[in-house]
Design a protein around this motif. Structure first.
Motif, PDB file in Angstrom:
ATOM      1  N   ASP A 181      -2.951  -0.788   9.781  1.00  0.00           N
ATOM      2  CA  ASP A 181      -2.129  -1.989   9.978  1.00  0.00           C
ATOM      3  C   ASP A 181      -1.776  -2.630   8.639  1.00  0.00           C
ATOM      4  OD1 ASP A 181      -2.308  -1.570  12.684  1.00  0.00           O
ATOM      5  OD2 ASP A 181      -3.896  -3.059  13.003  1.00  0.00           O
ATOM      6  N   LEU A 182      -2.759  -2.701   7.746  1.00  0.00           N
ATOM      7  CA  LEU A 182      -2.516  -3.294   6.425  1.00  0.00           C
ATOM      8  C   LEU A 182      -1.535  -2.451   5.619  1.00  0.00           C
ATOM      9  CD1 LEU A 182      -6.178  -4.347   5.545  1.00  0.00           C
ATOM     10  CD2 LEU A 182      -4.255  -5.898   5.995  1.00  0.00           C
ATOM     11  N   LEU A 183      -1.704  -1.156   5.662  1.00  0.00           N
ATOM     12  CA  LEU A 183      -0.802  -0.270   4.919  1.00  0.00           C
ATOM     13  C   LEU A 183       0.627  -0.383   5.440  1.00  0.00           C
ATOM     14  CD1 LEU A 183      -3.117   2.856   4.634  1.00  0.00           C
ATOM     15  CD2 LEU A 183      -2.262   1.494   2.715  1.00  0.00           C
ATOM     16  N   ASN A 184       0.768  -0.426   6.753  1.00  0.00           N
ATOM     17  CA  ASN A 184       2.109  -0.543   7.332  1.00  0.00           C
ATOM     18  C   ASN A 184       2.765  -1.867   6.957  1.00  0.00           C
ATOM     19  OD1 ASN A 184       1.968   1.966   8.582  1.00  0.00           O
ATOM     20  ND2 ASN A 184       1.066   1.129  10.456  1.00  0.00           N
ATOM     21  N   ALA A 185       1.938  -2.916   6.835  1.00  0.00           N
ATOM     22  CA  ALA A 185       2.485  -4.238   6.518  1.00  0.00           C
ATOM     23  C   ALA A 185       2.786  -4.409   5.030  1.00  0.00           C
ATOM     24  CB  ALA A 185       1.511  -5.322   6.975  1.00  0.00           C
ATOM     25  N   LEU A 186       2.010  -3.751   4.174  1.00  0.00           N
ATOM     26  CA  LEU A 186       2.097  -4.008   2.735  1.00  0.00           C
ATOM     27  C   LEU A 186       2.816  -2.925   1.939  1.00  0.00           C
ATOM     28  CD1 LEU A 186      -1.537  -5.367   2.183  1.00  0.00           C
ATOM     29  CD2 LEU A 186       0.569  -6.694   2.437  1.00  0.00           C
ATOM     30  N   THR A 187       3.139  -1.821   2.560  1.00  0.00           N
ATOM     31  CA  THR A 187       3.793  -0.742   1.818  1.00  0.00           C
ATOM     32  C   THR A 187       5.164  -1.197   1.309  1.00  0.00           C
ATOM     33  OG1 THR A 187       2.695   0.972   3.117  1.00  0.00           O
ATOM     34  CG2 THR A 187       4.690   1.618   1.949  1.00  0.00           C
ATOM     35  N   PRO A 188       5.422  -1.061   0.008  1.00  0.00           N
ATOM     36  CA  PRO A 188       6.755  -1.397  -0.520  1.00  0.00           C
ATOM     37  C   PRO A 188       7.832  -0.537   0.147  1.00  0.00           C
ATOM     38  CG  PRO A 188       5.163  -1.078  -2.299  1.00  0.00           C
ATOM     39  CD  PRO A 188       4.501  -0.610  -1.039  1.00  0.00           C
ATOM     40  N   GLN A 189       9.028  -1.048   0.172  1.00  0.00           N
ATOM     41  CA  GLN A 189      10.116  -0.330   0.847  1.00  0.00           C
ATOM     42  C   GLN A 189      10.318   1.060   0.269  1.00  0.00           C
ATOM     43  OE1 GLN A 189      13.767  -2.528   0.986  1.00  0.00           O
ATOM     44  NE2 GLN A 189      14.841  -1.000   2.215  1.00  0.00           N
ATOM     45  N   GLU A 190      10.148   1.172  -1.049  1.00  0.00           N
ATOM     46  CA  GLU A 190      10.346   2.469  -1.695  1.00  0.00           C
ATOM     47  C   GLU A 190       9.067   3.308  -1.738  1.00  0.00           C
ATOM     48  OE1 GLU A 190       9.312  -0.577  -4.839  1.00  0.00           O
ATOM     49  OE2 GLU A 190      10.538  -0.459  -3.010  1.00  0.00           O
ATOM     50  N   GLY A 191       7.958   2.745  -1.212  1.00  0.00           N
ATOM     51  CA  GLY A 191       6.692   3.473  -1.197  1.00  0.00           C
ATOM     52  C   GLY A 191       5.812   3.100  -2.375  1.00  0.00           C
ATOM     53  N   TRP A 192       4.575   3.580  -2.338  1.00  0.00           N
ATOM     54  CA  TRP A 192       3.622   3.321  -3.417  1.00  0.00           C
ATOM     55  C   TRP A 192       3.880   4.276  -4.578  1.00  0.00           C
ATOM     56  CZ3 TRP A 192       0.945  -0.932  -2.285  1.00  0.00           C
ATOM     57  CH2 TRP A 192       0.672  -1.235  -0.949  1.00  0.00           C
ATOM     58  N   ASN A 193       3.582   3.803  -5.784  1.00  0.00           N
ATOM     59  CA  ASN A 193       3.682   4.702  -6.932  1.00  0.00           C
ATOM     60  C   ASN A 193       2.651   5.820  -6.837  1.00  0.00           C
ATOM     61  OD1 ASN A 193       5.801   3.409  -8.245  1.00  0.00           O
ATOM     62  ND2 ASN A 193       4.430   1.943  -9.252  1.00  0.00           N
ATOM     63  N   GLN A 194       1.464   5.458  -6.350  1.00  0.00           N
ATOM     64  CA  GLN A 194       0.386   6.438  -6.202  1.00  0.00           C
ATOM     65  C   GLN A 194      -0.590   5.939  -5.138  1.00  0.00           C
ATOM     66  OE1 GLN A 194      -1.845   6.696  -9.876  1.00  0.00           O
ATOM     67  NE2 GLN A 194      -1.597   4.519 -10.310  1.00  0.00           N
ATOM     68  N   GLU A 195      -1.445   6.817  -4.657  1.00  0.00           N
ATOM     69  CA  GLU A 195      -2.400   6.453  -3.610  1.00  0.00           C
ATOM     70  C   GLU A 195      -3.330   5.334  -4.056  1.00  0.00           C
ATOM     71  OE1 GLU A 195      -4.325  10.136  -2.806  1.00  0.00           O
ATOM     72  OE2 GLU A 195      -2.783  10.844  -1.404  1.00  0.00           O
ATOM     73  N   LEU A 196      -3.665   5.300  -5.342  1.00  0.00           N
ATOM     74  CA  LEU A 196      -4.559   4.268  -5.855  1.00  0.00           C
ATOM     75  C   LEU A 196      -3.976   2.875  -5.650  1.00  0.00           C
ATOM     76  CD1 LEU A 196      -7.172   3.545  -7.319  1.00  0.00           C
ATOM     77  CD2 LEU A 196      -5.962   3.869  -9.497  1.00  0.00           C
ATOM     78  N   ASP A 197      -2.664   2.744  -5.759  1.00  0.00           N
ATOM     79  CA  ASP A 197      -2.027   1.439  -5.547  1.00  0.00           C
ATOM     80  C   ASP A 197      -2.210   0.980  -4.103  1.00  0.00           C
ATOM     81  OD1 ASP A 197      -1.163   1.403  -8.171  1.00  0.00           O
ATOM     82  OD2 ASP A 197       0.759   2.343  -7.704  1.00  0.00           O
ATOM     83  N   ALA A 198      -2.126   1.909  -3.172  1.00  0.00           N
ATOM     84  CA  ALA A 198      -2.330   1.568  -1.762  1.00  0.00           C
ATOM     85  C   ALA A 198      -3.767   1.097  -1.539  1.00  0.00           C
ATOM     86  CB  ALA A 198      -2.023   2.778  -0.889  1.00  0.00           C
ATOM     87  N   PHE A 199      -4.702   1.783  -2.161  1.00  0.00           N
ATOM     88  CA  PHE A 199      -6.109   1.398  -2.051  1.00  0.00           C
ATOM     89  C   PHE A 199      -6.333  -0.014  -2.585  1.00  0.00           C
ATOM     90  CE2 PHE A 199     -10.041   0.980  -4.516  1.00  0.00           C
ATOM     91  CZ  PHE A 199     -10.987   1.057  -3.500  1.00  0.00           C
ATOM     92  N   LYS A 200      -5.821  -0.297  -3.764  1.00  0.00           N
ATOM     93  CA  LYS A 200      -6.023  -1.604  -4.385  1.00  0.00           C
ATOM     94  C   LYS A 200      -5.394  -2.727  -3.558  1.00  0.00           C
ATOM     95  CE  LYS A 200      -6.311   0.034  -9.188  1.00  0.00           C
ATOM     96  NZ  LYS A 200      -5.638   0.033 -10.519  1.00  0.00           N
ATOM     97  N   ALA A 201      -4.311  -2.413  -2.879  1.00  0.00           N
ATOM     98  CA  ALA A 201      -3.592  -3.439  -2.124  1.00  0.00           C
ATOM     99  C   ALA A 201      -4.347  -3.889  -0.875  1.00  0.00           C
ATOM    100  CB  ALA A 201      -2.209  -2.919  -1.735  1.00  0.00           C
ATOM    101  N   ILE A 202      -5.191  -3.020  -0.312  1.00  0.00           N
ATOM    102  CA  ILE A 202      -5.815  -3.368   0.973  1.00  0.00           C
ATOM    103  C   ILE A 202      -7.331  -3.498   0.920  1.00  0.00           C
ATOM    104  CG2 ILE A 202      -3.932  -2.200   2.190  1.00  0.00           C
ATOM    105  CD1 ILE A 202      -5.955   0.005   2.946  1.00  0.00           C
ATOM    106  N   ILE A 203      -7.984  -3.074  -0.156  1.00  0.00           N
ATOM    107  CA  ILE A 203      -9.439  -2.996  -0.149  1.00  0.00           C
ATOM    108  C   ILE A 203     -10.096  -4.348   0.111  1.00  0.00           C
ATOM    109  CG2 ILE A 203      -9.509  -3.134  -2.667  1.00  0.00           C
ATOM    110  CD1 ILE A 203     -12.062  -1.461  -0.270  1.00  0.00           C
ATOM    111  N   GLU A 204      -9.596  -5.421  -0.499  1.00  0.00           N
ATOM    112  CA  GLU A 204     -10.230  -6.725  -0.307  1.00  0.00           C
ATOM    113  C   GLU A 204     -10.142  -7.180   1.144  1.00  0.00           C
ATOM    114  OE1 GLU A 204      -8.882  -9.687  -2.995  1.00  0.00           O
ATOM    115  OE2 GLU A 204      -9.518  -8.611  -4.802  1.00  0.00           O
ATOM    116  N   GLN A 205      -9.005  -6.937   1.771  1.00  0.00           N
ATOM    117  CA  GLN A 205      -8.846  -7.352   3.166  1.00  0.00           C
ATOM    118  C   GLN A 205      -9.684  -6.478   4.106  1.00  0.00           C
ATOM    119  OE1 GLN A 205      -4.847  -8.675   4.465  1.00  0.00           O
ATOM    120  NE2 GLN A 205      -4.153  -8.017   2.429  1.00  0.00           N
ATOM    121  N   VAL A 206      -9.856  -5.218   3.757  1.00  0.00           N
ATOM    122  CA  VAL A 206     -10.718  -4.352   4.566  1.00  0.00           C
ATOM    123  C   VAL A 206     -12.168  -4.820   4.456  1.00  0.00           C
ATOM    124  CG1 VAL A 206     -11.646  -2.016   4.811  1.00  0.00           C
ATOM    125  CG2 VAL A 206      -9.193  -2.354   4.466  1.00  0.00           C
ATOM    126  N   GLU A 207     -12.597  -5.156   3.246  1.00  0.00           N
ATOM    127  CA  GLU A 207     -13.961  -5.667   3.066  1.00  0.00           C
ATOM    128  C   GLU A 207     -14.169  -6.958   3.859  1.00  0.00           C
ATOM    129  OE1 GLU A 207     -15.076  -4.002  -1.407  1.00  0.00           O
ATOM    130  OE2 GLU A 207     -14.030  -5.930  -1.193  1.00  0.00           O
TER     131      GLU A 207
END
Length: 254
Positions: A181-207
């Motif tokens: 749900d977080l990834l679908n909501a936060l993914t930039p329109q053009e996509g992430w530069n790399q998988e690490l960016d996706a991780f950094k964007a959601i880790i705090e909210q997952v915790e």
């Protein structure tokens, strides 16, 4: 042949011989097929008599352990002692019944006799030129009569492990769904530069999700590693990670 008993014997995977006996049970009555035509005979005939005897012994012990598990600890020890005596100094059937009757029912005594008869066939087979036929007679005795004591209703280690894996998957599912749900909501329109960016964007909210909902699995202490693995390899979570297409390098365009 030396016999070693241990409680986990019934957890051993079914041997090829055991599977054959389940698929092609012995037929009672007549007409009987020729021994050489039986799948059980053809299987045992592939081996030396020592190897064939070892296969039969494995089934005898497994059936003994299945019968044994229906007894109290005290009666298990009594039956073990009787079996050991039968291996070294066999008793007559009436004498054996006299020793068994104080703690076994008639049905269990009959089951023990089938086991004892099958075991007795093994030394005879090893000393005979027609060893496989004698072993087959022992198997016939082993699989005769009442079978309810020999049905393994306990789960093997592999079955328990598989169920544990399914249970863990279910426990993780809610957190995986939250990550999606977080990834679908936060993914930039053009996509992430790399998988690490996706991780950094959601880790705090997952915790925060784990803490707020008092979720123990996955563990909060390991969630960073777990989430990185999910983003990379998990079929559900990784499908929600859209990484933008990188422009080709000079080497790739040449």
């Amino acid at each position: 042949m030396e016999v070693t008993l241990y409680d986990d014997w019934i957890d051993n995977p079914k041997s090829e011989l055991e599977l054959i006996l389940e698929q092609f049970p012995f037929k009672e009555g007549s007409p009987q097929p020729k021994l050489e035509d039986l799948p059980q005979y053809k299987h045992l005939a592939k081996f030396s008599v020592e190897e064939a005897a070892s296969e039969v012994l494995g089934l005898v012990i497994k059936r003994y352990m299945l019968l044994r598990r229906t007894l109290s600890d005290e009666h298990k020890l009594r039956l073990d002692k009787i079996l050991a005596n039968q291996c070294s100094q066999p008793s007559s059937k009436p004498e054996l019944n006299k020793n068994l009757q104080p703690f076994l029912s008639k049905e269990k005594i009959a089951a023990f006799h089938h086991i004892n008869d099958a075991y007795s066939s093994i030394p005879l087979a090893l000393a005979s030129a027609t060893g496989v036929k004698i072993l087959l007679a022992g198997l016939y005795a082993l699989y005769s009569g009442e079978h309810r004591y020999f049905k393994n209703k306990t789960k093997s280690r592999s079955e328990i492990a598989a169920e544990g894996g399914i249970a863990r998957t279910r426990q993780y599912l809610a957190t995986k769904q939250k990550a999606c749900d977080l990834l679908n909501a936060l993914t930039p329109q053009e996509g992430w530069n790399q998988e690490l960016d996706a991780f950094k964007a959601i880790i705090e909210q997952v915790e925060k999700y784990l803490i707020d909902n008092k979720i123990k699995y996955p563990a909060l202490s390991n969630i960073q590693r777990t989430l990185r693995t999910w983003i990379k390899d998990d079929p559900l979570v990784s499908a929600c990670v859209m990484v933008r297409n990188q422009p080709p390098t000079d080497k790739e365009t040449k």
